[in-house]
Design an enzyme around this catalytic site. Structure first.
Site, PDB file in Angstrom:
ATOM      1  N   TYR A 244      32.182 -10.144  49.234  1.00  7.29           N
ATOM      2  CA  TYR A 244      33.070 -11.135  48.611  1.00  7.29           C
ATOM      3  C   TYR A 244      32.313 -12.046  47.641  1.00  7.29           C
ATOM      4  O   TYR A 244      32.923 -12.762  46.859  1.00  7.29           O
ATOM      5  CB  TYR A 244      33.775 -11.988  49.673  1.00  7.29           C
ATOM      6  CG  TYR A 244      34.732 -11.208  50.562  1.00  7.29           C
ATOM      7  CD1 TYR A 244      35.161  -9.941  50.214  1.00  7.29           C
ATOM      8  CD2 TYR A 244      35.211 -11.750  51.740  1.00  7.29           C
ATOM      9  CE1 TYR A 244      36.023  -9.217  51.024  1.00  7.29           C
ATOM     10  CE2 TYR A 244      36.077 -11.042  52.562  1.00  7.29           C
ATOM     11  CZ  TYR A 244      36.483  -9.773  52.192  1.00  7.29           C
ATOM     12  OH  TYR A 244      37.334  -9.064  52.997  1.00  7.29           O
TER      13      TYR A 244
ATOM     14  N   LYS B 217      27.705  -0.495  59.272  1.00  3.40           N
ATOM     15  CA  LYS B 217      27.859   0.904  58.860  1.00  3.40           C
ATOM     16  C   LYS B 217      26.465   1.398  58.457  1.00  3.40           C
ATOM     17  O   LYS B 217      26.232   1.812  57.313  1.00  3.40           O
ATOM     18  CB  LYS B 217      28.857   1.018  57.695  1.00  3.40           C
ATOM     19  CG  LYS B 217      30.308   0.911  58.110  1.00  3.40           C
ATOM     20  CD  LYS B 217      30.837   2.120  58.887  1.00  3.40           C
ATOM     21  CE  LYS B 217      31.071   3.312  58.002  1.00  3.40           C
ATOM     22  NZ  LYS B 217      31.487   4.506  58.808  1.00  3.40           N
TER      23      LYS B 217
ATOM     24  N   ASP C 208      33.954   1.540  61.887  1.00  2.00           N
ATOM     25  CA  ASP C 208      35.167   2.354  62.045  1.00  2.00           C
ATOM     26  C   ASP C 208      35.439   2.617  63.522  1.00  2.00           C
ATOM     27  O   ASP C 208      36.585   2.549  63.991  1.00  2.00           O
ATOM     28  CB  ASP C 208      35.084   3.664  61.239  1.00  2.00           C
ATOM     29  CG  ASP C 208      33.758   4.385  61.404  1.00  2.00           C
ATOM     30  OD1 ASP C 208      32.786   3.781  61.913  1.00  2.00           O
ATOM     31  OD2 ASP C 208      33.678   5.568  61.039  1.00  2.00           O
TER      32      ASP C 208
ATOM     33  N   ASP D 224      36.313  -9.725  58.487  1.00  4.84           N
ATOM     34  CA  ASP D 224      37.645 -10.087  57.997  1.00  4.84           C
ATOM     35  C   ASP D 224      38.675  -9.116  58.578  1.00  4.84           C
ATOM     36  O   ASP D 224      39.703  -9.515  59.144  1.00  4.84           O
ATOM     37  CB  ASP D 224      37.617  -9.999  56.456  1.00  4.84           C
ATOM     38  CG  ASP D 224      38.843 -10.610  55.823  1.00  4.84           C
ATOM     39  OD1 ASP D 224      39.678 -11.163  56.562  1.00  4.84           O
ATOM     40  OD2 ASP D 224      38.977 -10.523  54.590  1.00  4.84           O
TER      41      ASP D 224
ATOM     42  N   ASP E 123      41.328  -9.683  62.088  1.00  3.10           N
ATOM     43  CA  ASP E 123      42.792  -9.607  61.975  1.00  3.10           C
ATOM     44  C   ASP E 123      43.337  -8.567  62.952  1.00  3.10           C
ATOM     45  O   ASP E 123      44.402  -8.752  63.540  1.00  3.10           O
ATOM     46  CB  ASP E 123      43.215  -9.231  60.549  1.00  3.10           C
ATOM     47  CG  ASP E 123      43.443 -10.465  59.689  1.00  3.10           C
ATOM     48  OD1 ASP E 123      42.945 -11.544  60.067  1.00  3.10           O
ATOM     49  OD2 ASP E 123      44.113 -10.357  58.653  1.00  3.10           O
TER      50      ASP E 123
END
Ligand code: NAD
Length: 385
Positions: free
Chosen positions: A151, A202, A234, A258, A262
């Site tokens: 970001y 990852k 994942d 993020d 959620d």
């Protein structure tokens, strides 16, 4: 000698209140009633200042946050933030959109560790989309790095190549310092919980993941009493749905945090229930500054209707009691009052299931205050007996 009033003797704590847009002012208004209650209960004088952020600030000052408000934030002990955004500001250039207000606060205050609990209260286990036995009593804390990663990385942008094809670029970047400090925060918090950290990356396909895992292992050596495991992002997304109770503290980067937070939120039923805290780097000379906010947005569809669920914002103040005021007992008291209210069947529209009566945000807060009065009176009676 003059008698010193209780108020004069009270400990002071400065709180900058930034309600923002949409339902932000509604939920923050309700939360301030809870702040007031704890001021009396703990003998703390909350010195409250208000400021504009997001669309409200764009309308008045032409920018999503002014230097004056950032300066106030730097002076405050903690910040209580509502939510920002709304359709009327959707088409503005990125640099002056409402959410830049919160991004600037995170950067200027170096608020790097975003703590997002996902706690599934047994009283409303039916509001989750998963089977009750999978989510009942889930209590996960996701620690998300919030000042680096994709970001913030440069270069970024959309360019048109010589052959006329448009190409978008984002850059994922983290330094070992950024990784180390957020991992340390996660280990410290795990020491106050079940001494378990799962680091998520990852590392199989990303260089930032390789460094993330290396640094997490190095920091892990400083915490031999905390068990460290690793998981690919994942797989973590899948495991959160398959067996959420396996997790306690999860630490991960900005992007994965993020998304996974959620997802963890959805386990608990409603966005309207989930609080968060973002902590700055610890400075031994003063209490750690932090920003407290619900994870939901400004919900323009229900603004000014007294329909918003204030619990995420109220529980964010509960995190303030725990992390900024160092009173896990006061935070636990607030949790108990929230559970008591839910057990009595009070439901705002977002957590009501078919046939359940729906109450307003103010009625929910009234019930929490009544619960706080009742539980604290019981505690006093027990202490005196
Ligand atoms: P949202 O979280 O605002 O709303 C999603 C849905 O959940 C809506 O139906 C809304 O009514 C409901 N909801 C959210 N909070 C609720 C609450 N406390 N009580 C009851 N229902 C609640 O997300 P969105 O609709 O994607 O975004 C709306 C605006 O909020 C956008 O402008 C977006 O950019 C902004 N936003 C801001 C933040 C922030 O300030 N941190 C975070 C996310 C989105």
């Amino acid at each position: 000698m003059d008698a010193v009033s209780n108020k004069d003797k009270a400990r002071h704590f400065s709180l900058l209140v930034l309600p923002g847009d949409g339902i932000g002012p509604d939920i923050v208004g309700e939360t301030l009633r809870i702040v007031d209650w704890f001021g009396d209960y703990l003998g703390i004088q909350f010195d409250i200042e208000h400021g504009l952020v997001g669309g409200a600030s764009i309308e008045q000052c032409g920018e999503p946050i002014s230097d004056a408000v950032v300066e106030k934030a730097l002076q405050a002990d903690a910040i209580l933030f509502g939510a920002v955004g709304g359709p009327q500001w959707d088409d503005l250039p990125r640099a002056i959109r409402p959410e830049m207000g919160i991004l600037r606060l995170r950067q200027d205050l170096d608020l790097y560790a975003n703590l997002r609990p996902a706690i599934c209260f047994p009283e409303i286990v039916g509001a989750s989309s998963l089977r009750p036995e999978l989510v009942d009593s889930v209590d996960i804390l996701i620690v998300r790095e919030s000042t680096s990663g994709v970001y913030f990385g440069e270069p970024r942008g959309i360019e048109t190549r010589a052959d006329g094809v448009r190409r978008a670029i984002d850059t994922q970047t983290s330094t070992e310092t950024e990784i180390a400090r957020v991992c340390r925060s996660a280990f410290e918090i795990a020491r106050r919980r079940s001494h378990k950290v799962c680091s998520v990356d990852k590392a199989n396909v990303m260089e930032t993941g390789v460094l993330w895992r290396t640094v997490a292992n190095e920091i892990g050596l400083e915490y031999p009493d905390v068990s460290l495991s690793h998981m690919y992002a994942d797989n973590c997304a899948m495991q959160l749905l398959r067996e959420p109770k396996q997790f306690d503290v999860i630490v991960t980067d900005n992007l994965f945090g993020d998304i996974l937070s959620d997802e963890a939120a959805a386990l608990c039923g409603s966005l309207g229930l989930l609080p968060s805290a973002t902590l700055e780097m610890q400075d031994p000379t003063r209490p750690q500054r932090a920003l407290y906010e619900p994870i939901h947005g400004s919900a323009p569809d229900i603004k000014n209707m007294d329909a918003a669920n204030p619990l995420a914002s109220i529980l964010s103040f509960g995190m303030c009691l725990n992390y900024s005021l160092n009173s896990s007992a006061a935070s636990e008291l607030l949790n108990q009052a929230v559970r008591h209210t839910l057990a009595q069947g009070l439901r705002t529209a977002d957590i009501a299931t078919d046939g359940e009566e729906v109450v307003s945000g103010a009625a929910m807060t009234n019930a929490i205050i009544a619960g706080l009065d009742e539980i604290s009176a019981d505690e006093q009676r027990t202490a005196l007996s």
